[in-house]
Write a protein that holds these residues in place. Sequence first.
Motif, mmCIF file in Angstrom:
data_model
loop_
_atom_site.group_PDB
_atom_site.id
_atom_site.type_symbol
_atom_site.label_atom_id
_atom_site.label_comp_id
_atom_site.label_asym_id
_atom_site.label_seq_id
_atom_site.Cartn_x
_atom_site.Cartn_y
_atom_site.Cartn_z
ATOM 1 N N VAL A 159 31.666 -20.250 132.638
ATOM 2 C CA VAL A 159 31.051 -19.211 133.478
ATOM 3 C C VAL A 159 29.870 -18.590 132.902
ATOM 4 N N LEU A 160 29.936 -18.157 131.735
ATOM 5 C CA LEU A 160 29.183 -17.382 130.819
ATOM 6 C C LEU A 160 28.003 -18.134 130.414
ATOM 7 N N GLU A 161 28.090 -19.372 130.424
ATOM 8 C CA GLU A 161 27.015 -20.291 130.052
ATOM 9 C C GLU A 161 26.110 -20.364 131.127
ATOM 10 N N VAL A 162 26.215 -20.308 132.298
ATOM 11 C CA VAL A 162 25.515 -20.503 133.427
ATOM 12 C C VAL A 162 25.033 -18.893 134.005
ATOM 13 N N PRO A 163 23.621 -19.012 134.588
ATOM 14 C CA PRO A 163 23.197 -17.687 134.950
ATOM 15 C C PRO A 163 24.165 -17.331 136.132
ATOM 16 N N LEU A 164 24.583 -15.931 135.775
ATOM 17 C CA LEU A 164 25.346 -15.447 136.688
ATOM 18 C C LEU A 164 24.879 -15.018 138.508
ATOM 19 N N SER A 165 25.794 -15.288 139.179
ATOM 20 C CA SER A 165 25.445 -15.162 140.793
ATOM 21 C C SER A 165 26.654 -14.551 141.400
ATOM 22 N N GLU A 166 26.316 -14.066 142.629
ATOM 23 C CA GLU A 166 27.399 -13.611 143.593
ATOM 24 C C GLU A 166 28.546 -14.440 143.608
ATOM 25 N N LYS A 167 28.356 -15.843 143.739
ATOM 26 C CA LYS A 167 29.131 -16.899 143.999
ATOM 27 C C LYS A 167 30.216 -16.699 142.611
ATOM 28 N N LEU A 168 29.700 -16.351 141.488
ATOM 29 C CA LEU A 168 30.634 -16.643 140.286
ATOM 30 C C LEU A 168 31.489 -15.374 140.088
ATOM 31 N N LEU A 169 31.057 -14.383 140.757
ATOM 32 C CA LEU A 169 31.802 -13.031 140.347
ATOM 33 C C LEU A 169 33.191 -13.117 140.806
ATOM 34 N N PRO A 170 33.742 -13.836 141.770
ATOM 35 C CA PRO A 170 35.151 -13.995 142.315
ATOM 36 C C PRO A 170 35.997 -14.506 140.980
ATOM 37 N N VAL A 171 35.317 -15.616 140.380
ATOM 38 C CA VAL A 171 35.916 -16.458 139.597
ATOM 39 C C VAL A 171 36.103 -15.505 138.183
ATOM 40 N N LEU A 172 35.002 -14.787 137.843
ATOM 41 C CA LEU A 172 35.278 -13.773 136.641
ATOM 42 C C LEU A 172 36.386 -13.004 136.867
ATOM 43 N N GLN A 173 36.310 -12.373 138.128
ATOM 44 C CA GLN A 173 37.519 -11.542 138.821
ATOM 45 C C GLN A 173 38.971 -11.972 138.489
#
Length: 195
Positions: free
Chosen positions: A131-145
């Motif tokens: 996840v940290l290798e790609v530009p952060l987007s609103e779509k990825l925030l739940p995955v980080l959470q």
Amino acid sequence: PPKLSILNNCSPSQLEGLCSFLQLSTCPEPALVRFCSWLPALSPELSYTSAAILAQQLFLRRVLSLTQPPSRHLMAALTSFCSKYSHPLCRVLVAAVLQEPGEGAEQTKLLCELVEECLEPHSVQLVLSHVLEVPLSEKLLPVLQAVLGRQEVLPPELLDLLVLTLCQQAPAFATSLSFARLVTAVLTVYQSQVS
């Protein structure tokens, strides 16, 4: 079944050919569940490369084409596969989902579910590094959470990268409630390591 030992005797190209011949990428989901339930018992266990090829053949097309929540059969198959081969599954599936253009809401939910329920700690770290290798987007925030929700001990370099990414991206997410929750979660879970 003893016949499954053939999976250990195939070269990567033979395994791809076998999967194609058996039409595993399009087999009915109940058959997929049965096949995946046999895999953890294989002895010796599959090599990393073989497991990655199987993950790609069994799941990639199904996951990328999701337009509604995955069926219980697909989740059962993924759970069985993850019980023994979560690292190769992550390598194949997570990378593909993150590179997929567009929203991919169902794929993101599936990733969150895998992180929360199925993956081993080292695979959770792999998801985070992807996840940290790609530009952060609103779509990825739940995955980080979902990753933070596991409260795994992260290697210092991965935690530093997470904090640095959040700091750099903060201006772009100034009005995002999800981003604010994420920062709060980082400060809560890793408060002793974040200055």
